[in-house]
Scaffold this motif. Structure first.
Motif, PDB file in Angstrom:
ATOM      1  N   VAL A   1       0.838  -1.204   0.000  1.00  0.00           N
ATOM      2  CA  VAL A   1       0.000   0.000   0.000  1.00  0.00           C
ATOM      3  C   VAL A   1       0.872   1.251   0.000  1.00  0.00           C
ATOM      4  CG1 VAL A   1      -1.790   1.287   1.219  1.00  0.00           C
ATOM      5  CG2 VAL A   1      -1.886  -1.216   1.150  1.00  0.00           C
TER       6      VAL A   1
ATOM      7  N   GLN B   1       1.208   4.270  -2.875  1.00  0.00           N
ATOM      8  CA  GLN B   1       1.122   5.696  -2.548  1.00  0.00           C
ATOM      9  C   GLN B   1       2.353   6.441  -3.037  1.00  0.00           C
ATOM     10  OE1 GLN B   1       0.412   4.996   1.694  1.00  0.00           O
ATOM     11  NE2 GLN B   1      -1.581   6.009   1.508  1.00  0.00           N
TER      12      GLN B   1
ATOM     13  N   PHE C   1      -7.758  -4.099  -2.107  1.00  0.00           N
ATOM     14  CA  PHE C   1      -8.778  -3.139  -1.674  1.00  0.00           C
ATOM     15  C   PHE C   1      -8.132  -1.978  -0.931  1.00  0.00           C
ATOM     16  CE2 PHE C   1     -12.264  -1.977   1.429  1.00  0.00           C
ATOM     17  CZ  PHE C   1     -13.049  -1.317   0.489  1.00  0.00           C
ATOM     18  N   ALA C   2      -7.144  -2.272  -0.100  1.00  0.00           N
ATOM     19  CA  ALA C   2      -6.452  -1.209   0.640  1.00  0.00           C
ATOM     20  C   ALA C   2      -5.708  -0.276  -0.315  1.00  0.00           C
ATOM     21  CB  ALA C   2      -5.482  -1.824   1.647  1.00  0.00           C
TER      22      ALA C   2
ATOM     23  N   VAL D   1      -6.544   0.338  -3.501  1.00  0.00           N
ATOM     24  CA  VAL D   1      -7.566   1.131  -4.197  1.00  0.00           C
ATOM     25  C   VAL D   1      -8.014   2.309  -3.334  1.00  0.00           C
ATOM     26  CG1 VAL D   1      -9.940   1.095  -5.045  1.00  0.00           C
ATOM     27  CG2 VAL D   1      -8.375  -0.769  -5.645  1.00  0.00           C
ATOM     28  N   ARG D   2      -8.192   2.060  -2.050  1.00  0.00           N
ATOM     29  CA  ARG D   2      -8.650   3.117  -1.143  1.00  0.00           C
ATOM     30  C   ARG D   2      -7.560   4.149  -0.859  1.00  0.00           C
ATOM     31  NH1 ARG D   2     -12.023   1.103   3.935  1.00  0.00           N
ATOM     32  NH2 ARG D   2     -12.251   3.356   4.045  1.00  0.00           N
ATOM     33  N   ALA D   3      -6.298   3.737  -0.993  1.00  0.00           N
ATOM     34  CA  ALA D   3      -5.190   4.610  -0.586  1.00  0.00           C
ATOM     35  C   ALA D   3      -4.725   5.567  -1.675  1.00  0.00           C
ATOM     36  CB  ALA D   3      -4.013   3.771  -0.108  1.00  0.00           C
TER      37      ALA D   3
ATOM     38  N   ASN E   1      -5.540   7.788  -5.493  1.00  0.00           N
ATOM     39  CA  ASN E   1      -6.623   8.372  -6.293  1.00  0.00           C
ATOM     40  C   ASN E   1      -6.332   8.244  -7.782  1.00  0.00           C
ATOM     41  OD1 ASN E   1      -4.563  10.159  -6.520  1.00  0.00           O
ATOM     42  ND2 ASN E   1      -5.715  11.972  -5.852  1.00  0.00           N
TER      43      ASN E   1
ATOM     44  N   LEU F   1     -14.202  -4.443  -5.846  1.00  0.00           N
ATOM     45  CA  LEU F   1     -13.184  -3.880  -4.953  1.00  0.00           C
ATOM     46  C   LEU F   1     -12.833  -2.448  -5.346  1.00  0.00           C
ATOM     47  CD1 LEU F   1     -10.578  -6.798  -4.592  1.00  0.00           C
ATOM     48  CD2 LEU F   1     -12.172  -5.995  -2.841  1.00  0.00           C
ATOM     49  N   GLY F   2     -13.177  -2.085  -6.584  1.00  0.00           N
ATOM     50  CA  GLY F   2     -12.896  -0.734  -7.047  1.00  0.00           C
ATOM     51  C   GLY F   2     -11.768  -0.631  -8.051  1.00  0.00           C
TER      52      GLY F   2
END
Length: 247
Positions: free
Chosen positions: A36, A40, A70-71, A73-75, A77, A98-99
């Motif tokens: 993750v 980033q 999933f983590a 994808v959320r972390a 943009n 999951l996105g």
């Protein structure tokens, strides 16, 4: 010249960010224990998307690292592209839920082309096919098996099904930093059909520029980014300059 994408690879095995040598699970280098954080970092350095591979899933034939994906994808943009173990419609739908922006299927393209056709009908350009070649022949099942199908023929068949993007990997170059197989990529581009994203062997910015010049839509870069032999911001700027001069 259309925009050429430099796409950092995040290969996940046992929860860690790794790279394999020529797809060999016995020749593995761990680069980071937090995939993750790696995603980033690439996003902060200007990546427009990231390419995530569930290596455990590729070997098992089913997704294994969904919580980490999933983590990621959320972390970030930016779009996340996912491959590894996606061999049926349920797995693809779960990944999209999951996105992830795009899903990459490899083994399924050879074994069940009808599935690819159905997925393209449902999800359009979100379906990407990975064509992994060893000496020009398609390899499947996490590169553990070599088929009797030529890579260029599989690309042609996938294009006929409506697939818009192909990730072409030359296994002999993958993880070696020996340079991509530019000639093979150029041949696929010249054949027409889906956009070709190159993977395997990129070691310098010049490699990326060579791929851009022959018409590749982008390149997935792994080991070279992790070792520092390719600096992502400098590479992005070099590609921008090339496209500006050609355009």
């Amino acid at each position: 010249m259309s925009d050429f994408a430099i796409i950092p690879a995040i290969d996940i095995k046992d929860g860690r960010c790794v790279r394999l040598y020529q797809g060999d699970y016995q020749q593995i280098t761990v680069y980071d224990r937090d995939p993750v954080a790696v995603a980033q970092r690439w996003a902060e350095l200007g990546a427009q998307q990231v390419h995530v591979v569930d290596l455990d899933g590729a070997k098992a034939g089913r997704p294994i690292n969904a919580p980490i994906v999933f983590a990621i994808v959320r972390a970030v943009n930016i779009p996340v592209q996912l491959g590894g173990g996606l061999r049926d419609q349920a797995a693809v739908e779960a990944a999209i839920n999951l996105g992830v922006a795009r899903v990459v299927l490899g083994t399924a393209a050879l074994r069940d082309p009808g599935l690819i056709g159905r997925l393209v009908a449902s999800y359009g350009e979100r379906i990407v096919v990975g064509v992994d070649a060893r000496d020009g022949w398609v390899a499947t099942a996490g590169w553990t098996e070599t088929s009797q199908m030529r890579a260029d023929e599989l690309v042609r068949r996938m294009g006929a099904l409506g697939v818009q993007r192909i990730i072409y990997t030359d296994i002999a170059r993958d993880g070696t930093l020996q340079g991509p197989n530019v000639a093979a990529v150029e041949a696929l581009v010249r054949a027409g059909g889906p956009a070709i994203i190159a993977s395997g062997g990129v070691s310098t910015v010049d490699d990326l520029l060579a791929l851009a010049r022959v018409g590749a839509a982008g390149a997935i870069v792994g080991r070279a980014l992790y070792t520092g032999s390719v600096d992502l911001p400098r590479a992005l700027e070099a590609v921008r300059r090339l496209q500006h001069n050609v355009g």
